[in-house]
Design a protein around this motif. Sequence first.
Motif, PDB file in Angstrom:
ATOM      1  N   HIS A  86       0.861  -1.188   0.000  1.00 25.65           N
ATOM      2  CA  HIS A  86       0.000   0.000   0.000  1.00 25.65           C
ATOM      3  C   HIS A  86       0.892   1.230   0.000  1.00 25.65           C
ATOM      4  N   ALA A  87       0.481   2.272  -0.708  1.00 19.79           N
ATOM      5  CA  ALA A  87       1.210   3.540  -0.705  1.00 19.79           C
ATOM      6  C   ALA A  87       0.216   4.663  -0.957  1.00 19.79           C
ATOM      7  N   GLY A  88       0.456   5.808  -0.313  1.00 15.46           N
ATOM      8  CA  GLY A  88      -0.446   6.930  -0.518  1.00 15.46           C
ATOM      9  C   GLY A  88      -0.037   8.165   0.232  1.00 15.46           C
ATOM     10  N   VAL A  89      -0.980   9.089   0.326  1.00 15.17           N
ATOM     11  CA  VAL A  89      -0.748  10.365   1.000  1.00 15.17           C
ATOM     12  C   VAL A  89      -1.832  10.588   2.046  1.00 15.17           C
ATOM     13  N   TYR A  90      -1.426  11.232   3.142  1.00 15.22           N
ATOM     14  CA  TYR A  90      -2.337  11.583   4.231  1.00 15.22           C
ATOM     15  C   TYR A  90      -2.301  13.085   4.476  1.00 15.22           C
ATOM     16  N   ALA A  91      -3.425  13.653   4.883  1.00 11.16           N
ATOM     17  CA  ALA A  91      -3.442  14.989   5.477  1.00 11.16           C
ATOM     18  C   ALA A  91      -2.970  14.800   6.915  1.00 11.16           C
ATOM     19  N   HIS A  92      -2.016  15.610   7.351  1.00 13.62           N
ATOM     20  CA  HIS A  92      -1.337  15.412   8.627  1.00 13.62           C
ATOM     21  C   HIS A  92      -2.113  15.979   9.812  1.00 13.62           C
ATOM     22  N   ASP A  93      -2.313  15.159  10.834  1.00 11.63           N
ATOM     23  CA  ASP A  93      -2.802  15.550  12.159  1.00 11.63           C
ATOM     24  C   ASP A  93      -4.096  16.361  12.107  1.00 11.63           C
ATOM     25  N   LEU A  94      -5.195  15.680  11.819  1.00 10.92           N
ATOM     26  CA  LEU A  94      -6.478  16.359  11.636  1.00 10.92           C
ATOM     27  C   LEU A  94      -7.226  16.673  12.918  1.00 10.92           C
ATOM     28  N   THR A  95      -6.849  16.086  14.049  1.00 15.74           N
ATOM     29  CA  THR A  95      -7.606  16.298  15.289  1.00 15.74           C
ATOM     30  C   THR A  95      -6.717  16.841  16.385  1.00 15.74           C
ATOM     31  N   GLY A  96      -7.306  17.321  17.464  1.00 17.94           N
ATOM     32  CA  GLY A  96      -6.587  17.913  18.603  1.00 17.94           C
ATOM     33  C   GLY A  96      -6.666  17.022  19.795  1.00 17.94           C
ATOM     34  N   PRO A  97      -6.322  17.502  20.957  1.00 16.56           N
ATOM     35  CA  PRO A  97      -6.427  18.876  21.453  1.00 16.56           C
ATOM     36  C   PRO A  97      -5.351  19.805  20.896  1.00 16.56           C
ATOM     37  N   ALA A  98      -4.130  19.375  20.792  1.00 20.68           N
ATOM     38  CA  ALA A  98      -3.103  20.174  20.131  1.00 20.68           C
ATOM     39  C   ALA A  98      -3.115  19.780  18.658  1.00 20.68           C
ATOM     40  N   HIS A  99      -2.429  20.552  17.840  1.00 18.87           N
ATOM     41  CA  HIS A  99      -2.458  20.262  16.410  1.00 18.87           C
ATOM     42  C   HIS A  99      -1.144  20.692  15.778  1.00 18.87           C
ATOM     43  N   GLU A 100      -0.433  19.731  15.180  1.00 17.96           N
ATOM     44  CA  GLU A 100       0.769  20.084  14.437  1.00 17.96           C
ATOM     45  C   GLU A 100       0.354  20.800  13.155  1.00 17.96           C
ATOM     46  N   ARG A 101       1.260  21.574  12.590  1.00 17.63           N
ATOM     47  CA  ARG A 101       0.905  22.348  11.394  1.00 17.63           C
ATOM     48  C   ARG A 101       0.486  21.427  10.254  1.00 17.63           C
ATOM     49  N   ASP A 102      -0.418  21.952   9.435  1.00 18.18           N
ATOM     50  CA  ASP A 102      -0.949  21.180   8.313  1.00 18.18           C
ATOM     51  C   ASP A 102       0.170  20.793   7.350  1.00 18.18           C
ATOM     52  N   GLY A 103      -0.021  19.677   6.709  1.00 18.38           N
ATOM     53  CA  GLY A 103       0.950  19.217   5.735  1.00 18.38           C
ATOM     54  C   GLY A 103       0.507  17.913   5.118  1.00 18.38           C
ATOM     55  N   VAL A 104       1.363  17.381   4.278  1.00 21.19           N
ATOM     56  CA  VAL A 104       1.099  16.123   3.590  1.00 21.19           C
ATOM     57  C   VAL A 104       2.089  15.086   4.104  1.00 21.19           C
ATOM     58  N   ASP A 105       1.604  13.900   4.394  1.00 25.79           N
ATOM     59  CA  ASP A 105       2.436  12.789   4.813  1.00 25.79           C
ATOM     60  C   ASP A 105       2.452  11.740   3.700  1.00 25.79           C
ATOM     61  N   ILE A 106       3.564  11.057   3.566  1.00 21.33           N
ATOM     62  CA  ILE A 106       3.707   9.952   2.617  1.00 21.33           C
ATOM     63  C   ILE A 106       3.654   8.661   3.421  1.00 21.33           C
ATOM     64  N   ASN A 107       2.804   7.727   2.997  1.00 23.06           N
ATOM     65  CA  ASN A 107       2.640   6.463   3.711  1.00 23.06           C
ATOM     66  C   ASN A 107       2.957   5.299   2.782  1.00 23.06           C
ATOM     67  N   GLY A 108       3.588   4.281   3.330  1.00 24.57           N
ATOM     68  CA  GLY A 108       3.825   3.043   2.604  1.00 24.57           C
ATOM     69  C   GLY A 108       3.844   1.877   3.574  1.00 24.57           C
ATOM     70  N   GLU A 109       3.356   0.737   3.113  1.00 19.33           N
ATOM     71  CA  GLU A 109       3.392  -0.454   3.957  1.00 19.33           C
ATOM     72  C   GLU A 109       3.438  -1.698   3.098  1.00 19.33           C
ATOM     73  N   ILE A 110       4.017  -2.741   3.677  1.00 21.98           N
ATOM     74  CA  ILE A 110       4.024  -4.043   3.035  1.00 21.98           C
ATOM     75  C   ILE A 110       3.231  -5.004   3.912  1.00 21.98           C
ATOM     76  N   LEU A 111       2.442  -5.830   3.255  1.00 20.79           N
ATOM     77  CA  LEU A 111       1.608  -6.813   3.944  1.00 20.79           C
ATOM     78  C   LEU A 111       2.087  -8.198   3.566  1.00 20.79           C
ATOM     79  N   PHE A 112       2.174  -9.075   4.558  1.00 26.53           N
ATOM     80  CA  PHE A 112       2.632 -10.435   4.347  1.00 26.53           C
ATOM     81  C   PHE A 112       1.457 -11.396   4.447  1.00 26.53           C
ATOM     82  N   ARG A 113       1.627 -12.573   3.902  1.00 32.23           N
ATOM     83  CA  ARG A 113       0.597 -13.618   4.039  1.00 32.23           C
ATOM     84  C   ARG A 113       0.449 -13.959   5.518  1.00 32.23           C
ATOM     85  N   SER A 114      -0.756 -14.314   5.913  1.00 32.15           N
ATOM     86  CA  SER A 114      -0.995 -14.676   7.304  1.00 32.15           C
ATOM     87  C   SER A 114      -0.340 -16.020   7.610  1.00 32.15           C
ATOM     88  N   PRO A 115       0.473 -16.070   8.656  1.00 32.11           N
ATOM     89  CA  PRO A 115       1.077 -17.361   9.026  1.00 32.11           C
ATOM     90  C   PRO A 115       0.022 -18.298   9.616  1.00 32.11           C
TER      91      PRO A 115
END
Length: 171
Positions: free
Chosen positions: A25-54
């Motif tokens: 899986h690969a994609g983009v996220y909007a960064h930190d959408l909820t509070g109480p505190a909030h980091e500045r807005d931005g774009v995050d890059i996400n990637g993951e690998i999934l393995f077969r279930s043992p």
Amino acid sequence: MVSSGLGLPVLANPYPAFSELHEVHAGVYAHDLTGPAHERDGVDINGEILFRSPDFLAWAFAPRPRLGGTVSTNGGTSLAYADLGWTIGLTDRIFTDLSIGGAIHDGSLGGSSPRDNAYGCRVNFHETLSLGYRVAPTVSVMLSAEHMSNARLCKNNDGLTNLGIRLGYGF
């Protein structure tokens, strides 16, 4: 192992770890959408690998182990995670995907001001939830959310929630 005909052994699969790779899986996220505190807005890059279930996870409805990471492009919190995840078909093309596990991050533990996130622990829980559509048998698009927090196991627990879109490719 099989013979090459020259008396030299040849591995049937020279990369056995890749035979357990099930999907990426690969994609983009909007960064930190909820509070109480909030980091500045931005774009995050996400990637993951999934393995077969043992086989030993069959009792838990055969979750697939996954390794991934989300990198902040604006200096916010980035994280790496290891989860177990389940994909549930709702129709032949529509599915939901969820995972739970742990993450390590590079964000602030204490927060230097009320507007700064304070994650409390360096290692936190990590969860994802996606609604997906199979464009083709091996290609999918997903609306995804990820969350990281410590479930109040540490003094601070602001948490981080990202929302975005990811593509999936199955093998």
